[in-house]
Design an enzyme around this catalytic site. Structure first.
Site, PDB file in Angstrom:
ATOM      1  N   GLY A   1       0.840  -1.200   0.000  1.00  0.00           N
ATOM      2  CA  GLY A   1       0.000   0.000   0.000  1.00  0.00           C
ATOM      3  C   GLY A   1       0.874   1.247   0.000  1.00  0.00           C
TER       4      GLY A   1
ATOM      5  N   ASP B   1       0.717   1.330   9.018  1.00  0.00           N
ATOM      6  CA  ASP B   1       0.265   0.497  10.139  1.00  0.00           C
ATOM      7  C   ASP B   1       1.278   0.424  11.285  1.00  0.00           C
ATOM      8  OD1 ASP B   1      -1.941  -0.004   8.621  1.00  0.00           O
ATOM      9  OD2 ASP B   1      -1.362  -2.029   8.043  1.00  0.00           O
TER      10      ASP B   1
ATOM     11  N   ARG C   1     -23.666   6.650  14.322  1.00  0.00           N
ATOM     12  CA  ARG C   1     -23.245   6.807  12.922  1.00  0.00           C
ATOM     13  C   ARG C   1     -21.828   6.269  12.776  1.00  0.00           C
ATOM     14  NH1 ARG C   1     -27.888   8.207  12.420  1.00  0.00           N
ATOM     15  NH2 ARG C   1     -28.683  10.086  11.405  1.00  0.00           N
TER      16      ARG C   1
ATOM     17  N   HIS D   1      -8.869   5.265   2.718  1.00  0.00           N
ATOM     18  CA  HIS D   1      -7.599   5.616   2.072  1.00  0.00           C
ATOM     19  C   HIS D   1      -7.197   7.073   2.243  1.00  0.00           C
ATOM     20  CE1 HIS D   1      -8.489   1.733   0.262  1.00  0.00           C
ATOM     21  NE2 HIS D   1      -7.184   1.627   0.127  1.00  0.00           N
TER      22      HIS D   1
ATOM     23  N   GLN E   1      -6.406   8.247   4.816  1.00  0.00           N
ATOM     24  CA  GLN E   1      -5.292   8.161   5.790  1.00  0.00           C
ATOM     25  C   GLN E   1      -3.936   7.933   5.119  1.00  0.00           C
ATOM     26  OE1 GLN E   1      -6.833   5.475   9.337  1.00  0.00           O
ATOM     27  NE2 GLN E   1      -8.015   5.138   7.495  1.00  0.00           N
TER      28      GLN E   1
END
Ligand code: F6P
Length: 343
Positions: free
Chosen positions: A10, A127, A265, A271, A273
């Site tokens: 990613g 991460d 809600r 993405h 982030q």
């Protein structure tokens, strides 16, 4: 020395800063550089672009990666490793700098340890789940983006007496939820490593309501499993279980409403982030990582990953970095969760 660079997995704020740092310092050391496009796919397909000082000018602040990325796993096929060795020779490479997370660096380790290629790793992932480095670049940018969003969700949640469930990234490790929840004053933080039950979460929201606070912010990692055994078992090229299509944040919001009433809600940050410009910390860390990688190439110290230890950029064996995923320890989570739940 002809040095290849690739970015895999990613994308992540700071990838371009690493490329720039490595190319600028490497050029000073007399290296020539070539970018491999789309991660390991670029090596296998000999898909490249030249990288010199001009090519990396002006990219320090740019999000994404000028080299493109993919989750291609060469070791998915039996001949993949040998194909990498052949491509390395065809491209005239003397060394390769692989910028990526656990999967990309796992391939880098095998190419070095099993096939003898001259590979250096640079730890990347929002991460922050790679061992051996205090932080991966991109992580604090993702946390800041989440915090900015949660700050705004506090005021709208409070105005409507709503529970707002904010889903952040983190499939196996809850670092983004932990730090963004702590920094934004979330009331409940849920991470994959320490699954809280729906009853626990509802009890905390009910306790807040009894104290007169009608709203609550719940931050949850996307990888939290609400029902053990759920999911269709689909996996990616690296064998990781793909997340269920229904977002865990939305499911949790529905269940909170059903169990304790009131309005809930869900906001899935997704993405956003990973996009956009890196923070100052990540620009600096990524640049220092790139510079250190170029230095390791000059020294011929292959099979290593650059790493942050305290305030020093050093390096460790790639095997150490990819052996165990760095997850949130229980005591760290407990201390943060207590602050979140406090009065
Ligand atoms: O790169 C890590 C990561 O951002 C994880 O936090 C997230 O689960 C995953 O990538 C999303 O992957 P993709 O962009 O392929 O959907």
């Amino acid at each position: 020395m002809r040095v290849g660079l690739l970015t895999g997995g990613g994308d992540c704020p700071g990838l371009n800063a690493v490329i720039r740092g490595a190319v600028r310092v490497g050029t000073d050391h007399g290296h020539e550089h070539v970018g491999l496009l789309g991660g390991w796919r670029g090596l296998l397909q000999r898909d490249t672009r030249p990288l010199d000082r001009d090519a990396v000018a002006g990219i320090l602040t740019r999000g994404g990666t000028i080299l493109g990325s993919s989750r291609t796993n060469p070791f998915k096929s039996e001949e993949g490793g040998r194909e990498c060795v052949a491509a390395f020779a065809d491209l005239g490479l003397d060394a390769l700098i692989a910028i990526g997370g656990e999967d990309t660096l796992g391939v880098a380790r095998r190419l070095h340890d099993e096939l003898g290629l001259n590979v250096i790793g640079v730890p990347k992932t929002i991460d922050n789940d790679l061992s051996g480095t205090d932080y991966t670049f991109g992580f604090w940018t993702a946390v800041q983006i989440a915090v900015d969003a949660i700050d705004r969700l506090h005021t709208t949640g409070e105005s409507h007496d709503r529970v707002i469930v904010v889903e952040v990234m983190g499939r196996h490790a809850g670092w983004i939820a932990l730090e963004s929840g702590l920094a934004s004053g979330a009331h409940v933080i849920m991470i994959p490593e320490q699954p809280a039950s729906l009853d626990d979460v509802c009890a905390r929201i009910t306790a807040r309501r009894e104290r007169g606070a009608g709203y609550a912010i719940v931050v949850i990692s996307e990888g939290v499993v609400l029902d053990a055994g759920a999911g269709d078992g689909a996996v990616d090229e690296f064998g990781h279980t793909l997340l269920a299509k229904a977002s865990v944040g939305e499911t949790l919001a529905e269940r909170i409403e059903a169990q304790i009433g009131g309005e809930a809600r869900a906001v899935v940050l997704g993405h956003v982030q990973r996009g956009g410009t890196p923070t100052a910390f990540d620009r600096s860390l990524a640049t220092r990582f790139g510079a250190r990688a170029a230095q390791l190439v000059s020294e011929g110290s292959y099979g290593r990953m650059v790493a942050l230890k305290g305030d020093t950029v050093s390096d460790i064996p790639l095997s150490e970095a990819v052996s165990v995923l760095k997850t949130v320890p229980e005591d760290v989570y407990r201390r943060v969760a207590e602050v979140a739940a406090g009065r």
